[in-house]
Design an enzyme around this catalytic site. Structure first.
Site, PDB file in Angstrom:
ATOM      1  N   ASP A  67      -0.244   4.041   3.137  1.00 52.00           N
ATOM      2  CA  ASP A  67      -1.556   4.967   3.749  1.00 52.00           C
ATOM      3  C   ASP A  67      -1.515   5.457   2.601  1.00 52.00           C
ATOM      4  O   ASP A  67      -0.631   6.344   1.616  1.00 52.00           O
ATOM      5  CB  ASP A  67      -1.765   4.947   5.461  1.00 52.00           C
ATOM      6  CG  ASP A  67      -2.809   4.692   5.201  1.00 52.00           C
ATOM      7  OD1 ASP A  67      -4.184   4.754   4.341  1.00 52.00           O
ATOM      8  OD2 ASP A  67      -3.639   4.680   6.554  1.00 52.00           O
TER       9      ASP A  67
HETATM   10  C1  BGC Z   1      -6.806   4.216   5.965  1.00 47.87           C
HETATM   11  C2  BGC Z   1      -6.269   2.856   5.284  1.00 47.87           C
HETATM   12  C3  BGC Z   1      -7.274   2.247   4.391  1.00 47.87           C
HETATM   13  C4  BGC Z   1      -6.364   3.424   3.045  1.00 47.87           C
HETATM   14  C5  BGC Z   1      -7.707   2.738   2.160  1.00 47.87           C
HETATM   15  C6  BGC Z   1      -6.740   5.341   4.739  1.00 47.87           C
HETATM   16  O1  BGC Z   1      -6.935   6.478   4.977  1.00 47.87           O
HETATM   17  O2  BGC Z   1      -5.942   5.123   6.649  1.00 47.87           O
HETATM   18  O3  BGC Z   1      -6.757   1.991   6.605  1.00 47.87           O
HETATM   19  O4  BGC Z   1      -6.659   0.999   3.869  1.00 47.87           O
HETATM   20  O5  BGC Z   1      -7.396   4.512   3.201  1.00 47.87           O
HETATM   21  O6  BGC Z   1      -8.676   3.098   1.886  1.00 47.87           O
END
Ligand code: BGC
Length: 761
Positions: free
Chosen positions: A287
């Site tokens: 993530d």
């Molecule tokens: C979130 C994810 C997301 C990623 C990319 C993160 O802050 O937890 O769910 O896919 O950002 O945007």
């Protein structure tokens, strides 16, 4: 393609000699292709494939000169995400395939979570439809539109089980149940990926957030998770496993710790469970900045945590610059091996191969498609239908709904006339200007037959700071007038109406990432409005917008009619009108338990019995498991939702009352539409294992069927029970069934069931 080939350097042309199979991937050919490619790659280029930076400094025209562009040319980037539009993406892809040494295409990802420009309801709402064909279709449409706009990889589905509605990201998942969650996980993966990832209208799924993110302590986002492996395997892991086994191409790690080790650096999770136990062979991306965040978790400096992540089984670093910045050094110092770097690089190249990017890096970049395939009438019709199926009718005591298309209707409330708050959290490709507010949709629907008026009535919160916290990304609807002025206006409008539609609840950014709440009631400012509206003695339909469970004791006690509409996507406003005025009959059922109080959380239907269970229907009994001040029951149970019609469940029967492990039983029930509307019903099967080597839940969903019944019609629904439905993880984490008595329950929700028994021999 010819043009592309002509631009390629000789080496790349040689690599292209292995054509990519259009249908299913031939592993031998893929391996040969990647072996050959990797034999040409420097260590730096291999590590470059593991790097997923943020697209922040890329805008059309500037892409060629930005710092990121330089990195792409040097082969230091494996992919990019959340870059929107074919032209921009093409420009960046050109840098990689024309100006980097080995011409390796980039992979382009995006958070396409519940649709693209055609936005479907938020995932939690979709899960309340229990309609697997429609769920799959929503992912198919999302893939079609996103791929038409240059995207080949989506950060979805999110399959984190959530039992705590304080957690704002409950809105992004499928509720509390592993069986329903697994079915949705499979449908979403198949919807996105189709049968052939190399087709230019399918995208690679990324299952997230692995693992247990939904169990953040106190519902506070990014917080610690701590649970037994017994609970992980029985309750939280099944949807991830289902998605893995459905062939999802990638997984994303979660921010939280699992057994004290952050998921991104957790070898047991990423290697032992995901790859070895479940036999999954895709690539793992972190993530956002999750590698770097391990330093704050107390796991060491960036070099240490990057090595930890790679060695654990993480393949791609989202935004942290940990892999690109430290892996060479770690290799020199013996902290990671070349083999581990190679393995991660290979997994990412395999994904690109499967997507067909080596065959044609521009295959998702056809500007004509974007014009034809995005936000089409057909896609919008799908989204509108699924939205109507996702709404949950909680109360309709006075049979006020459906409303007649006549007279004077007043739409009142802060959510009544806002376009931007219809789609819900994570709608990054939304085109708000194209959507309708509830008021606008209703004016259209009733044009010529009834009058529709509107007043805002109140702000979302009295406190400006609270309201600002829940609208950080420009979807604010704050009104600067005084509360009295707004209320006066609303009362004047309401007084002239025959019926009032009270559009209240949360703004769309009050759920989603970093949107935890400690108070789950409708804010005071809106309650004052509701109280005033009620005092007029006119019929009021309470339409509740929310991305989670709302605590609605007060509303339930004072209002006869409550429709929960979540955030219904780009077509939400039309869909709400369809249901309010009877052009669609509500059929959604809750995918989670709606609590009576935050104090009951975590509250879930598939709990254990305890040694001192409260007697059914009782509130407080001394020395029983309960509260002094509230009973144990939810306000609305898992699986609950009303229709405009009524259904009877008769003659529940079993084909036999015994089965052996290789055998099967069939449970049948006759369901009759006993009311006045043709409608859908979701028939649910629950099972309880009465005696086990570990304590077993009081009931678990083990089957469901959505059926359509015309008024007066009866259908017989059959559920087959085989050993699989009776299995669970025992204390040694073996997946077993155990002989003995089982109860089988069938009904319209998890509470109102009929029960039979059978024996597994
Ligand atoms: C979130 C994810 C997301 C990623 C990319 C993160 O802050 O937890 O769910 O896919 O950002 O945007």
């Amino acid at each position: 393609m010819m043009k592309f080939k002509r631009m390629m350097a000789p080496l790349a042309l040689a690599l292209m000699a292995w054509p990519v199979a259009a249908q299913t991937v031939d592993n031998t050919k893929m391996n040969q292709y990647i072996d050959r490619l990797m034999s040409q790659m420097t260590l730096k280029e291999k590590i470059g494939q593991l790097n997923l930076p943020v697209t922040g400094d890329i805008v059309t025209g500037e892409a060629k000169s930005s710092d990121l562009a330089g990195k792409i040319r040097k082969g230091e980037v494996g992919g990019l995400f959340n870059l929107k539009g074919v032209d921009k993406i093409r420009e960046v892809q050109k840098l990689a395939v024309e100006q980097s040494r080995l011409h390796i295409p980039l992979i382009f990802g995006m958070d396409v979570i519940h649709g693209y420009e055609t936005v479907f309801p938020i995932p939690l709402a979709i899960s309340c439809s229990w309609d697997m064909a429609a769920v799959e279709r929503s992912a198919r449409v999302a893939a079609q539109e996103a791929s038409a706009d240059g995207i080949c990889w989506t950060f979805s589905p999110m399959v984190d089980i959530a039992r705590d509605p304080r957690w704002g990201r409950m809105s992004e998942g499928n509720g509390e149940d592993p069986y329903l969650g697994s079915a949705i996980a499979r449908a979403m993966v198949h919807g996105y990926q189709g049968d052939d990832l190399a087709l230019n209208n399918t995208v690679m799924a990324c299952v997230k957030h692995f693992a247990l993110y939904g169990a953040a302590e106190a519902g506070r986002d990014y917080n610690t998770v701590d649970m037994s492996r017994w609970r992980m395997f029985n309750y939280y892991f099944p949807p991830y496993e289902a998605a893995a086994k459905a062939g999802a191409g990638s997984f994303m790690t979660s921010f939280n710790v699992v057994d004290g080790i952050p998921a991104t650096g957790n070898k047991w999770l990423l290697t032992d469970v995901l790859r070895k136990l479940w036999g999954w062979d895709g690539f793992v991306v972190t993530d956002y900045t999750a590698i770097a965040e391990m330093t704050a978790h107390g796991m060491g400096d960036l070099q240490t945590v990057s090595a930890l992540a790679l060695n654990a089984g993480t393949d791609m670093d989202m935004v942290a610059d940990g892999f690109i910045g430290t892996l060479e050094k770690s290799l020199r110092e013996g902290k990671v091996s070349e083999q581990t770097i190679n393995q991660a690089c290979r997994r990412i190249l395999e994904a690109k191969y499967k997507l067909g990017l080596f065959d044609d890096p521009y295959r998702y970049l056809n500007a004509k498609r974007a014009k034809k395939e995005i936000y089409t009438a057909a896609n919008r019709a799908d989204a509108r239908r699924l939205a109507t199926e996702s709404f949950v009718l909680l109360k309709n005591d006075a049979r006020l709904l459906p409303l007649k298309k006549q007279g004077r209707v007043a739409v009142i409330g802060p959510l009544g006339h806002t376009r931007a708050n219809m789609p819900g959290t994570w709608s990054v490709a939304a085109a708000f200007d194209k959507y309708k507010s509830l008021y606008e949709a209703m004016q259209q629907k009733l044009s010529g037959v009834a009058t529709v008026t509107y007043a805002k009535g109140s702000n979302v919160f009295d406190d400006t700071q609270l309201e600002a916290n829940g609208s950080m990304f420009g979807r604010e609807i704050r009104d600067n007038r005084s509360a009295e002025e707004m209320l006066d206006e609303a009362m004047n409008v309401a007084r002239h109406a025959d019926v009032i539609i009270a559009a209240v609840g949360e703004t769309s950014e009050m759920s989603g990432e970093c949107s935890s709440r400690s108070d789950l009631t409708i804010p005071e400012a809106q309650k004052r409005l509701l109280t005033a509206l009620k005092s007029l003695g006119k019929p009021v339909v309470l339409v509740n917008f929310s991305g989670r469970a709302t605590v609605m004791n007060w509303e339930t006690a004072h209002f006869s009619t409550i429709l929960n509409v979540w955030f219904g996507g780009s077509e939400a406003a039309d869909a709400i009108c369809d249901v309010l005025f009877g052009d669609a009959v509500p059929s959604g059922k809750l995918s989670f338990s709606m609590p009576k109080s935050v104090g009951q959380i975590p509250l879930f239907y598939n709990h254990l019995n305890t040694g001192r269970p409260l007697e059914q229907g009782k509130w407080f009994q001394k020395f029983r498991s309960n509260y002094l001040d509230i009973d144990n029951e939810p306000l609305y149970p898992f699986g609950y939702g009303l229709s405009y019609t009524t259904f009877s469940y008769d003659h529940l029967r079993l084909s036999a009352n015994k089965m052996d492990r290789r055998g099967k039983l069939v449970a049948s029930v006759d369901v009759t539409n006993t009311g006045e509307y043709d409608a859908d019903e979701i028939v649910q099967l629950y099972i309880r294992d009465m005696v086990g080597s570990v304590s077993r839940p009081v009931k678990e969903l083990k089957g469901f069927e959505r059926i359509h019944l015309q008024k007066g019609e009866t259908k017989t629904v059959h559920f087959t029970i085989d050993e699989e439905k009776l299995k669970f993880y025992n204390s040694d984490l073996q997946y077993v069934s155990e002989p003995g008595e089982f109860q089988l329950m069938v009904g319209p929700n998890s509470r109102d069931v009929q029960t039979l028994s059978f024996v597994l021999e």
